[in-house]
Scaffold this active site. Structure first.
Site, PDB file in Angstrom:
ATOM      1  N   HIS A 124       0.829  -1.207   0.000  1.00 27.24           N
ATOM      2  CA  HIS A 124       0.000   0.000   0.000  1.00 27.24           C
ATOM      3  C   HIS A 124       0.869   1.265   0.000  1.00 27.24           C
ATOM      4  O   HIS A 124       0.784   2.060  -0.922  1.00 27.24           O
ATOM      5  CB  HIS A 124      -1.009   0.028   1.152  1.00 27.24           C
ATOM      6  CG  HIS A 124      -1.928  -1.128   1.195  1.00 27.24           C
ATOM      7  ND1 HIS A 124      -2.748  -1.473   0.146  1.00 27.24           N
ATOM      8  CD2 HIS A 124      -2.150  -2.055   2.160  1.00 27.24           C
ATOM      9  CE1 HIS A 124      -3.438  -2.547   0.460  1.00 27.24           C
ATOM     10  NE2 HIS A 124      -3.095  -2.929   1.673  1.00 27.24           N
ATOM     11  N   ASP A 168      -5.135  -8.142  -3.288  1.00 31.78           N
ATOM     12  CA  ASP A 168      -5.401  -7.916  -1.872  1.00 31.78           C
ATOM     13  C   ASP A 168      -6.709  -8.550  -1.412  1.00 31.78           C
ATOM     14  O   ASP A 168      -6.780  -9.759  -1.201  1.00 31.78           O
ATOM     15  CB  ASP A 168      -5.367  -6.413  -1.600  1.00 31.78           C
ATOM     16  CG  ASP A 168      -5.362  -6.062  -0.116  1.00 31.78           C
ATOM     17  OD1 ASP A 168      -5.365  -6.985   0.715  1.00 31.78           O
ATOM     18  OD2 ASP A 168      -5.347  -4.866   0.219  1.00 31.78           O
TER      19      ASP A 168
END
Length: 444
Positions: A266, A317
């Site tokens: 991220h 994810d």
């Protein structure tokens, strides 16, 4: 096994070539021949654009069961997390195998040949160890083998619910108590041709600062990949500043976590100093744009990170969708929205993030290229669907990245073996049914 695959068009890292023969033996590419106008006798024809297999560098397989159910009402990452905990509480080694097998088969259908599984669901409810302490991790490794894709199991240290706070009732399943106990359990995991064992620090809030180096040293001793969720939420940054007087990136740097085998996942809310630290240590960045927008996380500074020296990879994810082509173009399109200018990455650069750089982040630098000696992992995107028909073949890479979806993947080859042929999985012919049944079983 020796076989020749003939690619109607192939992306050879910098350009698209028509008529490319890929000779394969013992799971690797032995020769790449250009200018082959028609399939040689006995060759397997791959019509469309063939690219190296896609690398899904960040996955939580059980999050696939959340798709759709978390789109009702408003909320934040933190309210979404409560729903995620409910799914995690119902999984067993057997049900996790069934779900992950179907999820990894969905990945194969999307052209993904390797996954980085960020695995923290270690124990039974209440934190009681299974008779095999790695039963859940072994279930994931077996699921990937059945689905025909490679896995890097990023066994994750997850020890606390926040700075100085014990795990909550949901997180007891995740925790080994201490980093030393985590290392002892993780050391019993065994890799194989299709499975590598790596490590992960869930986040700076989930591993006490004094134990970060234990995880980093475990990975360093094995030259294994090390991943970490980093600055996904501003709340985490604020809490880290209150607890330690620094950003999460600085905390990781001070405890020896950053470096070329490490990937921050991220990397969304960073200071200029954070970006310089990550780039200067060649720590990687795994962007997960579909999840980051689904959870309203924000847009990470991917372009600035790459300029600073941080290699970029991509992951699906939480599996709001499983589509690495969408992840690739979303990174570019997010940057366009932020800057109101176009063209931050070429199609070739985005494909490298989805292939070679993603595989490297998972410990496989010998994957992600169509060249002799590389792993024979590749995938073919059709050029005659309603999304991809029309443009000239020399722009096939641009078409694939900016218009194609996972539905346009026709063939996936892993280790020279056809895992997906004409859009059908070789072992799990009805992946949709397998997904539906495994997810329904969790709701019973």
């Amino acid at each position: 096994m020796q076989v020749t695959y003939w690619a109607e068009h192939a992306w050879l890292e910098t350009n698209v070539e028509p008529g490319v023969a890929l000779e394969v033996a013992d799971g690797r590419i032995t020769a790449v021949r250009k200018g082959v106008e028609a399939p040689p006798p006995g060759a397997v024809a791959l019509r469309g654009l063939t690219v190296p297999g896609l690398a899904n560098a960040h996955s939580h397989a059980f999050h696939r069961a959340l798709r759709g159910t978390v789109q009702v009402g408003s909320g934040t990452f933190w309210t979404w997390r409560e729903v995620m905990y409910q799914v995690a509480s119902r999984l067993t080694p057997d049900s996790y195998f069934s779900l992950a097998r179907a999820v990894y088969a969905e990945m194969a259908l999307a052209g993904i040949t390797a996954v980085g599984e960020f695995h923290y669901l270690h124990h039974a409810p209440g934190g009681v160890a299974y008779s095999d302490p790695n039963a859940m991790g072994e279930a994931l490794i077996a699921a990937a083998a059945d689905a025909g894709i490679r896995i890097t199991l990023l066994d994750t240290a997850y020890l606390s619910s926040g700075f100085g706070q014990a795990p909550n009732k949901h997180q007891l399943r995740f925790s080994d108590g201490t980093a030393e106990a985590w290392a002892e359990r993780a050391s019993a995991l065994k890799g194989s041709d299709h499975a590598l064992i790596g490590a992960a620090i869930h986040s700076v809030r989930a591993v006490p600062a004094g134990q970060l180096s234990t995880v980093a040293e475990w990975a360093a001793a094995r030259q294994a990949p090390l991943h970490v969720h980093l600055s996904e939420q501003t709340a985490e940054n604020d809490a880290c500043l209150a607890a330690h007087g620094c950003t999460p990136t600085r905390l990781l740097a001070d405890h020896g976590v950053l470096g070329p085998r490490t990937t921050g996942v991220h990397n969304t809310h960073l200071t200029d100093e954070d970006i310089a630290l990550l780039g200067g240590t060649t720590t990687g960045t795994c962007m997960c744009p579909t999840t980051e927008r689904d959870l309203a996380d924000g847009i990470g500074p991917a372009a600035a990170l790459q300029r600073a020296g941080s290699p970029l990879s991509l992951g699906s994810d939480s599996h709001a969708v499983i589509d690495l082509l969408e992840e690739a173009r979303a990174m570019e399109l997010n940057e366009r929205l932020r800057t109101r200018t176009r063209g931050h990455w070429t199609a070739a650069a985005l494909l490298r993030a989805a292939t070679a750089d993603g595989h490297a982040s998972l410990g496989r630098p010998d994957a992600g290229r169509l060249e002799p000696g590389a792993l024979a992992d590749f995938t073919t995107v059709t050029l005659n669907s309603v999304r991809t028909a029309g443009p000239v073949p020399r722009l096939a890479a641009e078409t694939a990245v900016f218009a194609a979806t996972s539905a346009d993947v026709r063939h996936t080859i892993v280790g020279g073996r056809q895992v997906v042929r004409d859009g059908v999985h070789a072992v799990i012919p009805d992946v949709a049914r397998a997904l539906a049944e495994s997810i329904a079983a969790l709701r019973e």
